[in-house]
Design an enzyme around this catalytic site. Structure first.
Site, mmCIF file in Angstrom:
data_model
loop_
_atom_site.group_PDB
_atom_site.id
_atom_site.type_symbol
_atom_site.label_atom_id
_atom_site.label_comp_id
_atom_site.label_asym_id
_atom_site.label_seq_id
_atom_site.Cartn_x
_atom_site.Cartn_y
_atom_site.Cartn_z
ATOM 1 N N CYS A 79 30.868 46.242 110.198
ATOM 2 C CA CYS A 79 30.601 47.546 110.802
ATOM 3 C C CYS A 79 31.340 48.663 110.050
ATOM 4 O O CYS A 79 30.962 48.990 108.938
ATOM 5 C CB CYS A 79 30.921 47.502 112.295
ATOM 6 S SG CYS A 79 30.034 48.779 113.216
ATOM 7 N N HIS A 178 29.182 42.453 114.589
ATOM 8 C CA HIS A 178 30.559 42.022 114.852
ATOM 9 C C HIS A 178 30.623 40.552 115.274
ATOM 10 O O HIS A 178 30.749 40.274 116.465
ATOM 11 C CB HIS A 178 31.137 42.839 116.016
ATOM 12 C CG HIS A 178 31.342 44.286 115.737
ATOM 13 N ND1 HIS A 178 32.512 44.792 115.226
ATOM 14 C CD2 HIS A 178 30.532 45.352 115.917
ATOM 15 C CE1 HIS A 178 32.428 46.094 115.103
ATOM 16 N NE2 HIS A 178 31.239 46.470 115.513
ATOM 17 N N GLU A 180 33.035 38.689 115.127
ATOM 18 C CA GLU A 180 34.376 38.430 115.688
ATOM 19 C C GLU A 180 34.419 38.631 117.197
ATOM 20 O O GLU A 180 35.382 38.245 117.844
ATOM 21 C CB GLU A 180 35.421 39.332 114.992
ATOM 22 C CG GLU A 180 35.405 40.807 115.377
ATOM 23 C CD GLU A 180 34.338 41.612 114.655
ATOM 24 O OE1 GLU A 180 33.468 41.013 113.975
ATOM 25 O OE2 GLU A 180 34.350 42.855 114.783
HETATM 26 N N1 GLN Z 1 30.525 54.239 113.892
HETATM 27 C C1 GLN Z 1 31.696 53.663 113.274
HETATM 28 C C2 GLN Z 1 32.004 54.337 111.944
HETATM 29 O O1 GLN Z 1 31.327 55.211 111.550
HETATM 30 C C3 GLN Z 1 31.554 52.176 113.080
HETATM 31 C C4 GLN Z 1 31.462 51.478 114.424
HETATM 32 C C5 GLN Z 1 32.087 50.127 114.471
HETATM 33 O O2 GLN Z 1 32.812 49.695 113.556
HETATM 34 N N2 GLN Z 1 31.887 49.448 115.566
HETATM 35 O O3 GLN Z 1 32.954 53.982 111.295
#
Ligand code: GLN
Length: 199
Positions: A79, A178, A180
């Site tokens: 992410c 994710h 994890e």
């Molecule tokens: N929206 C977040 C970002 O721009 C990422 C979201 C996440 O890691 N769950 O970094």
């Protein structure tokens, strides 16, 4: 098992440490350059990429991480961590900077504000046992990849039409979702194997 660090400046550090330990790695938080020196691979967790970018500079980790990546250290970003590994970020903040390891363009918060979070099945090339129950939280998607990037997974459920959400380029691995958070250790095992092989 291999020694794998989790960049511990911000984000879901504990969950990655637990998943790595469950996958048989010697998992450690990394906040200082000396801690980075001691690991064979690094996880960049989910969180907030603009904040993480700033903290990487505050903690003096920018050059050390760039150098380790250039030397072939395996890195897995989920992410926000995916955003930190992208050569180009769309809808980012102008001052945010990543490690630019993977030749790809990601779009931040891509799945739209009507659905900040959703879950969908995602199969990953090279990982047996069926699709992941993938959790997306204000997640990026991958909009373009370079010739050296292997697309490992796409999402077609939820609000997504058909989007790339998992990639690998050499020793660098990234997912929009994710693993994890769901107790499915297969991606962390896959990464631990990659780190073991690169060591
Ligand atoms: N929206 C977040 C970002 O721009 C990422 C979201 C996440 O890691 N769950 O970094």
């Amino acid at each position: 098992g291999p020694v794998i660090g989790v960049l511990a400046l911000q984000g879901d550090v504990r969950e990655h440490l637990a998943a790595l330990a469950g996958a048989g790695a010697d998992a450690r938080p990394v906040r200082r350059p000396t801690e980075l020196d001691a690991v064979d691979g690094l996880v960049v967790p989910g969180g907030e990429s603009t904040t993480m970018s700033r903290l990487v500079d505050v903690f003096g980790l920018r050059d050390p991480i760039d150098k380790r990546i250039a030397d072939g250290m395996p890195v897995y970003g989920s992410c926000a961590g995916m955003i930190m590994l992208a050569a180009e970020v769309l809808d980012g903040r102008p001052d945010q900077r990543g490690f630019a390891g993977i030749t790809m363009t990601v779009r931040r918060n891509a799945f739209g504000r009507q659905v900040d979070s959703f879950e969908a099945p995602v199969g990953i090339t090279g990982i047996d046992g069926g699709p992941f129950h993938a959790v997306f939280i204000r997640a990026p998607w991958v909009e373009r990849v370079g010739a050296d990037v292997e697309v490992l997974g796409r999402v077609t459920g939820g609000p997504a039409v058909d989007r790339i959400v998992a990639v690998r380029q050499g020793n660098l691995l990234a997912t929009s979702f994710h693993p994890e958070l769901t107790g499915d250790l297969r991606l962390h095992r896959y990464f631990a194997d990659l780190v073991g092989a690169a060591r």
